[in-house]
Each structure stands twice: as structure tokens, then as C-alpha cells.
Design a protein around this motif. Sequence first.
Motif, PDB file in Angstrom:
ATOM      1  N   LYS A 162      78.865  31.876 100.777  1.00  0.00           N
ATOM      2  CA  LYS A 162      77.676  31.425 101.511  1.00  0.00           C
ATOM      3  C   LYS A 162      77.176  32.505 102.464  1.00  0.00           C
ATOM      4  N   GLY A 163      78.106  33.150 103.169  1.00  0.00           N
ATOM      5  CA  GLY A 163      77.689  34.220 104.072  1.00  0.00           C
ATOM      6  C   GLY A 163      77.026  35.385 103.351  1.00  0.00           C
ATOM      7  N   LEU A 164      77.566  35.785 102.195  1.00  0.00           N
ATOM      8  CA  LEU A 164      76.961  36.884 101.430  1.00  0.00           C
ATOM      9  C   LEU A 164      75.574  36.498 100.907  1.00  0.00           C
ATOM     10  N   ILE A 165      75.424  35.257 100.474  1.00  0.00           N
ATOM     11  CA  ILE A 165      74.110  34.801  99.989  1.00  0.00           C
ATOM     12  C   ILE A 165      73.095  34.831 101.121  1.00  0.00           C
ATOM     13  N   MET A 166      73.501  34.368 102.300  1.00  0.00           N
ATOM     14  CA  MET A 166      72.587  34.383 103.449  1.00  0.00           C
ATOM     15  C   MET A 166      72.165  35.808 103.804  1.00  0.00           C
ATOM     16  N   ILE A 167      73.100  36.734 103.821  1.00  0.00           N
ATOM     17  CA  ILE A 167      72.775  38.112 104.204  1.00  0.00           C
ATOM     18  C   ILE A 167      71.851  38.762 103.184  1.00  0.00           C
ATOM     19  N   LEU A 168      72.145  38.614 101.894  1.00  0.00           N
ATOM     20  CA  LEU A 168      71.309  39.229 100.865  1.00  0.00           C
ATOM     21  C   LEU A 168      69.904  38.642 100.844  1.00  0.00           C
ATOM     22  N   CYS A 169      69.800  37.324 100.945  1.00  0.00           N
ATOM     23  CA  CYS A 169      68.473  36.704 100.919  1.00  0.00           C
ATOM     24  C   CYS A 169      67.671  37.046 102.166  1.00  0.00           C
TER      25      CYS A 169
END
Length: 572
Positions: A162-169
Motif C-alpha cells: 500500500k505504501g509503495l502504491i501511494m508513493i508511485l501514484c
Amino acid sequence: MADVVGAGLSDEKEAENDEKRGEKCVRNRGVRMGEINTKDMAETLSFYQRRTVRKEQHDTPDSDPSLLRFMCAELTRGYFLEHDEAKYTERRERVYTCMRIPGELERLMTFGVFLCLDAFLYVFTLLPLRTFLALLRILTIPCCGLGGARLLQPAQVCDLLKGLIMILCFCMMHYVDYSMMYHLIRGQSVIKLYLIYNMLEVADRLFSSFGQDILDALYWTATEPKSRKRAHIGVIPHFFMAVCYVFLHAILIMVQASTLNVAFNSHNKSLLTIMMSNNFVEIKGSVFKKFEKNNLFQMSNSDIKERFTNYALLLIVCLRNMEQFSWNSDHLWVLLPDVLMVILSEMAVDVVKHAFITKFNDITADVYSEYKASLAFELISSRQQNAYTDYSDSVARRMGFIPLPLAVLLLRVVLSCVKIQGALSTVCLLLFYLGLLTLKVLNSIVLLGKSCKYVRQAKMEQKLFEKTPTAPPAKTASRPSKPKPSSSPVTPKVERPVTSITKQPMPRAEIIDPAPSPVVKETDPVETPPATPSPKAEDTATPPDSPEMKHRSPKKDLLEIDRFTICGNRIG
């Protein structure tokens, strides 16, 4: 000859006398019946006069009717509603139900909106901390070693994803120009914007229904046991699918916010009026359909999600407008009437829609208390030690509200409106984060306290701690279809909670009576014998077969869950 004629005449006279006596008897009987009817009518209809009734009885049936007699009959005829008491009592109860709908519905909506707020604040407050702990676990592995344990726990893997998805988006959203999108939408005609807004609402529902499946597929692919045969395309393809979904959904919500912002800034407010009238079209599409309790529950959850999304969109619109006017507080009072109009129209549409749906489908207003207890049941289930999902994901599955795209968009808008420069701005940002964290903790405490209260009122403690065993696939074929009666435990163990109560709300008569323990056998005929340990027994501090776990009552377990909610009950 004369004797014969005389005898014949005497016989005819006797026959005539007999007929006269019969007619007289019939007439007397009719008079007596008429008197009885007259008395009955005089007793039942007080405005009838006996003289008028007797006069009408003496009239011949072949006499010509007159207008005066018809008007007198129309003006003096009576009726009794008590002859159809059941029908009129039902109609009165329908009126009372419609009068109770606004209060019951708003209580459910308020509880649901705060549940969505709790899941939304989780993304900004606890998710960064949990992601940091997962990264710290990875970095400290060379120093501490594994020690026979797995690299990361399943919850840590999901938090890291979830954290990686938030950062990339969030990084991808910097390449989308909000101002250019606003002016592009502003140049369109009113009819085009009306159609665009309707299409965006439909697309948002489709994205929400399919997006959670994409995220769940990613989480399960990354955390499923590796001993099983691989039947998926891999974690990396699922991860890129999730990133694309969150990015596209965030752009969709941005277009919705831009369209609503154009409607707010239009001079004649005609576009805003048209958009608000679109809510009343929803009444036409839903009121005259057949609804069961389960369908009404799904509609209520959808309305909760729509209301919270509208609040977030209005917040984005206000932030953008205040930034354009250099944060002048006078402009906020200009926006406030339009904001109130949007909120009040949404509330009015929901009340009218639910009132008529319950009226046409003979559903009582108490069903909203059952829905509220069902949502509280899911909240408490997610707080258990061996919960099978995070609460934010549970809210997403139930209500269709996925907080990740909306959180990415709100971060993009806030950071574009507020410039963080210098040490003072950093300190203010830290204080703002601590304020959000405090709000999240207080909201969670209050919600948990209210949820325990609703579960107790619905008598659902036993269902919360019922046993739902899951057996390995290899041993399922060799196990008998029904377990022996002597092998069934007296008290069900604390395992994964039964989710049947959350699939479809039960009637109040079924919710009040707690389900007995044999019901678990019927729902799962291939129950695991008590000697077989639970898959998650290693992670728990107390073994499932210990005497302490067996003799623990559901009410004591519920009190243990509720031990953090004393402050929440005082606040609520």
C-alpha cells in the motif's frame, strides 16, 4: 246438485281464507323484522330518524326515485372504519414508519460516514508508520537474523504494498495539470458537462467495484503460502495493475472535482442546479423497484460511500477556490451557501428514496438498526487477534469506498495549494500530522465503543465468536462427511468470525436470538476435529485447546475488545 255446488263454494272460501291468513302472517313477520331492522339502524346510525325509515319501508318498490331522496341518502349515509381495522392500522403504521425513516437513516449514515473517515485517516496516519516498521524489519534482518520465522508477516507485506502504491501514484499525479483540466472543462457547454458528470458517476462505481478485486488479488498473491501450486501471473504484474488502477481512479475523481468546481464558479449557477436535480432522477430509478433487505443494505452502503465522497469533493473545491483568492476568509462565506445546498439536497434525496422504498416493500424502520449492528460486527471482527482482513479493506468491500485514490488526490491538491518552505512550515506540518493522528485515535475509540454497544443490543456476541474452521485441502477427501457427536467441543473456539451475518442482514427476530452452537455444524459439515490445531495457533499467545480458551465466555471476550472504549463511551 245444490249441495254439491254449496260444498264447492265453501271449499273455495276456505282456501281463500287460508291464503289471506298466510299473507297476514307474512306481513306481520315482515313488520316485526322491519321494526327490528329499524331499531338496529336507529341504534347504529343516530342521525337516522325512525319515521323516515318506516316511511321508506311502506313505499312500494316500483315507485319513481326522486332527486331529493338520493341527496338525503348521500348526505345521511354512514360507515364504520372499524369494520376494516387491520387495513387502517397498517396504513397508520406506514405513516409512522415514514416519519421514523429520517432519524434512523441519518443515524446509520452518520455511523457509516465516520467508519469511512476512520479508514480514510488510516491512510494518512497509521499506514506510514506501519510501512516504516515493515521497512525497518527488512533493514534489520542482517543484524538480527530470521531465527526460523518468515521474512515479513502478511500484514506487513500488505502495508508495504500500500505504501509503495501511494508513493508511485503520488509521483505520477505531479504530471497531471489540475489547472489545465479545469479550464478544459470550463470551456464546454452546460449540456456536455451534465452528461460528463453523469458518466463520471457511473465510471466511479465501476472503478470502485473492480478496483478492490484488483487490490485483493495483489494482497493474496503476495501473501499466499508458497507450498501451493502456482496459479497466478506473479506479484509484479498484479502490482502494476494495482498502480494503474489507483492512478486512473485518482484522475477520475479529479475530473469530478473539476466539474463541480466549474459549477460552483459559474455566474448563473444553472449548471449547479442541473447537477443537483440529477440526484432527484435517482429517486425515479430506485423507488419503484422491488427491494429485499439485502438489496436495501447494499443501497444504504452505496449512499454512505457517495455522501463521504461528496464531502471530500467539496473539501477539494473549497481548497482550490480559497487558494485562487489568496485564502481570503470572505470568499468562504460566498462558497458556504452552495456547499450547504449540495449537502441538503443529497440528504433530502436519500430520505425520500429510503422512505418510499420501505413503504412500497413493507420494510420497517428497525431494519436500519440491524444494518448498523452488521457494520459494527465487521468493525469488531477486524479488531480480533486472528482477524482475516484489515478494517479499511473491510469497509472497501462492504461500501465500495477505496481510500487510496482519494487520498492520493487530496495529497496532490493540498501540497499544490500549500507551500512548505522553511523550518516553521515543517513544524506546522508535523503538528498537523499529530492532530490527524489524535483525531484518528479518538475516532477509532468512539467507533469501537459504539460498535460494542450495538452488538450487545443486537445480542450478536455468540455469532462474533463462533467457530469457522478451515481445513487443508489434502485432508478433506479422507475426512468423513459428518463428525462424531462425541468429538464436538462444548464451547466454540475463538477462530475466524462467521461472516454470514454480514452477507445479508437477518430479521430482528433472528438477530435477537443468539445462534446455538449446533448451527456451526450445519454450515460446515467437514468440521476439523478438536485434536487438529488451528493454522494460526502458533501465532497466538494462548493455545486454542487450553482450558482458559475453552471456558472463556463471549461476553468476557467482548469486554476485552471493549477495554479501550471507556473514554470513547464518555466522549460519545
